[in-house]
Write a protein that holds these residues in place. Structure first.
Motif, PDB file in Angstrom:
ATOM      1  N   GLY A 152     116.332 -15.943  43.958  1.00 17.56           N
ATOM      2  CA  GLY A 152     116.070 -16.988  42.970  1.00 17.56           C
ATOM      3  C   GLY A 152     116.086 -18.359  43.639  1.00 17.56           C
ATOM      4  O   GLY A 152     115.409 -18.579  44.634  1.00 17.56           O
ATOM      5  N   SER A 153     116.920 -19.254  43.097  1.00 18.04           N
ATOM      6  CA  SER A 153     116.961 -20.610  43.648  1.00 18.04           C
ATOM      7  C   SER A 153     117.909 -20.716  44.847  1.00 18.04           C
ATOM      8  O   SER A 153     118.013 -21.763  45.471  1.00 18.04           O
ATOM      9  CB  SER A 153     117.379 -21.602  42.562  1.00 18.04           C
ATOM     10  OG  SER A 153     118.632 -21.195  42.046  1.00 18.04           O
ATOM     11  N   THR A 154     118.623 -19.629  45.160  1.00 23.16           N
ATOM     12  CA  THR A 154     119.470 -19.623  46.360  1.00 23.16           C
ATOM     13  C   THR A 154     118.580 -19.390  47.579  1.00 23.16           C
ATOM     14  O   THR A 154     117.797 -18.437  47.594  1.00 23.16           O
ATOM     15  CB  THR A 154     120.517 -18.483  46.268  1.00 23.16           C
ATOM     16  OG1 THR A 154     121.273 -18.672  45.081  1.00 23.16           O
ATOM     17  CG2 THR A 154     121.437 -18.459  47.480  1.00 23.16           C
ATOM     18  N   PRO A 155     118.661 -20.249  48.591  1.00 20.58           N
ATOM     19  CA  PRO A 155     117.788 -20.065  49.748  1.00 20.58           C
ATOM     20  C   PRO A 155     118.074 -18.746  50.474  1.00 20.58           C
ATOM     21  O   PRO A 155     119.225 -18.347  50.624  1.00 20.58           O
ATOM     22  CB  PRO A 155     118.141 -21.260  50.647  1.00 20.58           C
ATOM     23  CG  PRO A 155     118.872 -22.224  49.768  1.00 20.58           C
ATOM     24  CD  PRO A 155     119.531 -21.419  48.698  1.00 20.58           C
ATOM     25  N   ALA A 156     117.000 -18.085  50.890  1.00 25.45           N
ATOM     26  CA  ALA A 156     117.107 -16.816  51.622  1.00 25.45           C
ATOM     27  C   ALA A 156     116.420 -16.981  52.978  1.00 25.45           C
ATOM     28  O   ALA A 156     115.515 -17.807  53.129  1.00 25.45           O
ATOM     29  CB  ALA A 156     116.426 -15.709  50.822  1.00 25.45           C
ATOM     30  N   ASP A 157     116.842 -16.190  53.955  1.00 25.49           N
ATOM     31  CA  ASP A 157     116.172 -16.185  55.258  1.00 25.49           C
ATOM     32  C   ASP A 157     114.669 -15.973  55.068  1.00 25.49           C
ATOM     33  O   ASP A 157     114.268 -15.142  54.245  1.00 25.49           O
ATOM     34  CB  ASP A 157     116.692 -15.028  56.123  1.00 25.49           C
ATOM     35  CG  ASP A 157     118.138 -15.225  56.552  1.00 25.49           C
ATOM     36  OD1 ASP A 157     118.595 -16.385  56.584  1.00 25.49           O
ATOM     37  OD2 ASP A 157     118.805 -14.210  56.835  1.00 25.49           O
ATOM     38  N   HIS A 176     112.645 -14.268  56.686  1.00 20.97           N
ATOM     39  CA  HIS A 176     112.432 -12.814  56.617  1.00 20.97           C
ATOM     40  C   HIS A 176     113.720 -12.057  56.891  1.00 20.97           C
ATOM     41  O   HIS A 176     114.479 -12.404  57.777  1.00 20.97           O
ATOM     42  CB  HIS A 176     111.301 -12.332  57.523  1.00 20.97           C
ATOM     43  CG  HIS A 176     111.391 -12.751  58.955  1.00 20.97           C
ATOM     44  ND1 HIS A 176     111.021 -13.995  59.394  1.00 20.97           N
ATOM     45  CD2 HIS A 176     111.785 -12.070  60.055  1.00 20.97           C
ATOM     46  CE1 HIS A 176     111.179 -14.063  60.708  1.00 20.97           C
ATOM     47  NE2 HIS A 176     111.656 -12.919  61.140  1.00 20.97           N
ATOM     48  N   THR A 177     113.918 -11.032  56.060  1.00 20.65           N
ATOM     49  CA  THR A 177     115.036 -10.101  56.229  1.00 20.65           C
ATOM     50  C   THR A 177     114.475  -8.763  56.691  1.00 20.65           C
ATOM     51  O   THR A 177     115.122  -8.004  57.390  1.00 20.65           O
ATOM     52  CB  THR A 177     115.788  -9.965  54.884  1.00 20.65           C
ATOM     53  OG1 THR A 177     116.453 -11.212  54.639  1.00 20.65           O
ATOM     54  CG2 THR A 177     116.802  -8.849  54.898  1.00 20.65           C
ATOM     55  N   GLY A 199     109.187 -18.498  60.558  1.00 22.09           N
ATOM     56  CA  GLY A 199     110.638 -18.308  60.527  1.00 22.09           C
ATOM     57  C   GLY A 199     111.364 -19.370  61.340  1.00 22.09           C
ATOM     58  O   GLY A 199     112.534 -19.638  61.093  1.00 22.09           O
ATOM     59  N   SER A 200     110.664 -19.925  62.334  1.00 18.05           N
ATOM     60  CA  SER A 200     111.121 -21.075  63.148  1.00 18.05           C
ATOM     61  C   SER A 200     112.344 -20.835  64.026  1.00 18.05           C
ATOM     62  O   SER A 200     112.832 -21.769  64.654  1.00 18.05           O
ATOM     63  CB  SER A 200     111.408 -22.310  62.273  1.00 18.05           C
ATOM     64  OG  SER A 200     110.295 -22.669  61.506  1.00 18.05           O
ATOM     65  N   CYS A 202     119.055 -18.506  66.112  1.00 14.23           N
ATOM     66  CA  CYS A 202     119.699 -19.522  65.269  1.00 14.23           C
ATOM     67  C   CYS A 202     118.620 -20.392  64.666  1.00 14.23           C
ATOM     68  O   CYS A 202     117.466 -20.354  65.096  1.00 14.23           O
ATOM     69  CB  CYS A 202     120.693 -20.366  66.067  1.00 14.23           C
ATOM     70  SG  CYS A 202     119.898 -21.438  67.275  1.00 14.23           S
ATOM     71  N   ASP A 203     118.991 -21.197  63.699  1.00 15.49           N
ATOM     72  CA  ASP A 203     118.121 -22.203  63.085  1.00 15.49           C
ATOM     73  C   ASP A 203     116.860 -21.601  62.468  1.00 15.49           C
ATOM     74  O   ASP A 203     115.754 -22.093  62.695  1.00 15.49           O
ATOM     75  CB  ASP A 203     117.758 -23.290  64.124  1.00 15.49           C
ATOM     76  CG  ASP A 203     117.171 -24.537  63.455  1.00 15.49           C
ATOM     77  OD1 ASP A 203     117.467 -24.762  62.263  1.00 15.49           O
ATOM     78  OD2 ASP A 203     116.402 -25.262  64.105  1.00 15.49           O
ATOM     79  N   GLY A 204     117.027 -20.551  61.663  1.00 16.04           N
ATOM     80  CA  GLY A 204     115.882 -19.974  60.944  1.00 16.04           C
ATOM     81  C   GLY A 204     115.586 -20.741  59.661  1.00 16.04           C
ATOM     82  O   GLY A 204     116.446 -21.442  59.125  1.00 16.04           O
ATOM     83  N   ASP A 205     114.342 -20.606  59.181  1.00 13.42           N
ATOM     84  CA  ASP A 205     113.940 -21.240  57.921  1.00 13.42           C
ATOM     85  C   ASP A 205     114.590 -20.527  56.733  1.00 13.42           C
ATOM     86  O   ASP A 205     114.811 -19.308  56.775  1.00 13.42           O
ATOM     87  CB  ASP A 205     112.417 -21.144  57.733  1.00 13.42           C
ATOM     88  CG  ASP A 205     111.658 -21.952  58.766  1.00 13.42           C
ATOM     89  OD1 ASP A 205     112.233 -22.934  59.291  1.00 13.42           O
ATOM     90  OD2 ASP A 205     110.503 -21.601  59.051  1.00 13.42           O
ATOM     91  N   LEU A 206     114.849 -21.277  55.685  1.00  6.67           N
ATOM     92  CA  LEU A 206     115.404 -20.736  54.441  1.00  6.67           C
ATOM     93  C   LEU A 206     114.479 -21.114  53.293  1.00  6.67           C
ATOM     94  O   LEU A 206     114.171 -22.295  53.113  1.00  6.67           O
ATOM     95  CB  LEU A 206     116.809 -21.318  54.194  1.00  6.67           C
ATOM     96  CG  LEU A 206     117.866 -20.981  55.258  1.00  6.67           C
ATOM     97  CD1 LEU A 206     119.118 -21.831  55.061  1.00  6.67           C
ATOM     98  CD2 LEU A 206     118.233 -19.498  55.205  1.00  6.67           C
TER      99      LEU A 206
END
Ligand SMILES: [Fe+2]
Length: 356
Positions: free
Chosen positions: A213-218, A220-221, A269-270, A288-292
């Protein structure tokens, strides 16, 4: 870009929405050797007996990596956390699903064992009791040109395996790409973040995130790539900062393990990444430092190429994507050319031109 083939899409009413990638399961002929690599990589042993090895990161997940002793090394599958027993009961009605059963793995809880359309085991799990999170090194304070934060201070990292915080994602290659993508979107609510397509518009890689939902997720999982047979590509583990990625490279090199690719920064994904091979040649990534992304972010479609894999860092070596041809994999190739709608000679030629 002309798209001739349907792209993976989110499902309007998925059976459940997975909330985390809980764990991966591997079969290995040598538990001690597996443990040695994984400890050098930065995972911590939770428990080990003659048959099973469990490892974790510093996060509160009771474990994120299972190694079962077996004659043949192989990737078995993954565990996805779902919300509650209602979700488990819904999933237990799917074809070939197990009943809801208690899990005797660390943290307990209940699970349903499923098999995805490519034959990978997928456990849906809920009710695990979290472990106590372990302390980890804070990200290094960074003296940037516009903001100096470290005056009369130095940067000194411990020369030891970087602390893995958590399991981040897994990437699988598939023959039945469309059917398998659709299964994960339909039953676990995965949302395609970005798709990379071949010159004819057919999807080559789908990067999929959890719908929180509005909670940021990686970003890609789970990422699924078109191949000619179901294969493990790699799994990725989050560390605290780029210095942890760099120290990981230093330590793994000193210990004599085999490097696969890095250090670089991905495009989709950065993440800042570095890939290492385990004793069976399976790739494990520090990042480290992946997009959300929240669930609102729309799908992106991009051309696939070797160059599209990183913004900087060494070019992706050909060995990184070169298929390992064994009698078994050649047989699977021939079989899937005949029966899988997603595997064609034309597509294999395009993939080979780009990656082999
Ligand atoms: Fe990755």
């Amino acid at each position: 870009m002309k798209l001739t083939t349907p792209q993976p899409v989110r499902h309007p009413r998925p059976t459940t929405k997975a909330s985390a990638l809980a764990y991966l399961i591997f079969d290995r002929p040598d538990l001690a050797r597996a443990e040695q690599f994984l400890n050098d990589f930065g995972l911590r042993t939770v428990s080990r007996d003659s048959e099973q090895l469990f490892l974790r990161g510093t996060s509160a997940a009771p474990f994120c990596y299972v190694v079962r002793r077996a004659a043949k090394a192989r990737f078995v599958g993954l565990g996805l956390r779902v919300n509650d027993m209602i979700d488990l009961r819904m999933l237990s009605r799917l074809p070939d699903a197990s009943d809801v059963e208690p899990s005797n793995w660390p943290g307990g809880g209940h699970r349903v064992r499923l098999t995805d359309p490519s034959g990978f085991r997928v456990d849906a799990i809920c009710g695990q009791i979290p472990a106590a999170a372990l302390p980890h090194r804070a990200p290094l304070p960074f003296n940037s040109v516009d903001a100096a934060v470290r005056i009369n201070g130095t940067q000194r990292l411990p020369a030891e395996p970087p602390e893995v915080i958590r399991l981040g994602h897994v990437v699988l290659e598939l023959a039945d790409f469309q059917k398998t993508c659709a299964w994960y979107t339909e039953h676990f609510g995965f949302v395609p973040s970005d798709v990379q397509v071949l010159p004819d518009g057919s999807p080559a890689v789908a990067f999929m995130r959890l719908d929180l939902g509005s909670t940021p997720a990686d970003h890609h999982t789970l990422a699924l790539a078109q191949g000619f047979a179901p294969l493990y590509s790699h799994s990725a583990y989050e560390v605290v900062d780029a210095d942890a990625v760099g120290m990981g490279q230093r330590v793994l090199r000193d210990k004599g393990w085999t490097h696969a690719w890095g250090i670089g920064r991905h495009i989709l994904g950065s993440q800042v990444f570095d890939y290492w091979q385990d004793p069976w040649g399976d790739k494990h990534e520090h990042y480290c430092d992946g997009d959300l992304f929240t669930s609102a972010e729309p799908l992106g479609v991009h051309a696939v190429s070797r160059e599209a894999m990183s913004q900087w860092g060494p070019a992706m070596p050909r060995s990184f994507t070169k298929p390992r041809f064994t009698p078994g994999s050649v047989a699977a190739l021939v079989r899937n050319l005949r029966r899988s709608p997603d595997v064609t000679v034309e597509k294999l030629k395009m993939l080979a031109r780009l990656f082999a």
